[in-house]
Design a protein around this motif. Structure first.
Motif, short mmCIF file in Angstrom:
data_model
loop_
_atom_site.label_atom_id
_atom_site.label_comp_id
_atom_site.label_asym_id
_atom_site.label_seq_id
_atom_site.Cartn_x
_atom_site.Cartn_y
_atom_site.Cartn_z
N SER A 73 61.82 -99.63 -49.39
CA SER A 73 61.19 -100.94 -49.05
C SER A 73 62.28 -101.67 -48.65
CB SER A 73 60.45 -101.48 -49.68
OG SER A 73 60.66 -101.78 -51.17
N GLU A 127 64.13 -101.21 -45.55
CA GLU A 127 63.16 -101.97 -44.57
C GLU A 127 63.52 -103.31 -44.46
OE1 GLU A 127 59.31 -100.39 -45.17
OE2 GLU A 127 59.75 -98.63 -44.68
N ASP A 128 63.55 -103.89 -45.66
CA ASP A 128 63.57 -105.44 -45.76
C ASP A 128 64.98 -105.86 -45.10
OD1 ASP A 128 61.31 -105.58 -47.01
OD2 ASP A 128 62.05 -105.75 -49.21
N ALA A 133 60.07 -103.29 -56.30
CA ALA A 133 60.62 -103.00 -55.16
C ALA A 133 61.00 -101.57 -55.14
CB ALA A 133 61.79 -103.82 -54.55
#
Length: 103
Positions: free
Chosen positions: A25, A28-29, A21
């Protein structure tokens, strides 16, 4: 709630689980989880994320575990399985306080 994690902590945990990861990201998660109703707070000062609320309060989980532990119609293995499932609904720190012996 009381033990926030940094994005670096999350990235390290995901790597231990075999998931690569990137830092971007993860942001965003977290945004996606918040948009689906998870009560996640980002502390700007300490740069930590905290989950502020869960479906069950600790005292509610303790009540259910006590009921399962004292149940006469559940086998010991089935009781253990149910209790472990309930422990999965709280943090690791809270789960340690949930194991209680009912006589």
């Amino acid at each position: 709630e009381n033990h926030g994690v940094t994005s670096k902590d999350m990235q390290k945990y995901l790597q231990e689980c075999g998931i690569d990861a990137e830092r971007k990201s993860l942001y965003e998660d977290v945004d996606a989880l918040q948009s689906f109703g998870m009560d996640i707070e980002h502390e700007e000062y300490q740069k930590r994320y905290r989950l502020l609320s869960r479906d069950f309060e600790t005292y509610e989980l303790k009540l259910m575990i006590d009921a399962i532990s004292s149940s006469r119609f559940l086998s010991e293995p089935r009781s253990r399985t149910l209790i472990n499932k309930l422990k999965g609904l709280c943090s690791e720190h809270e789960a340690q306080t949930l194991q209680r012996q009912v006589i």
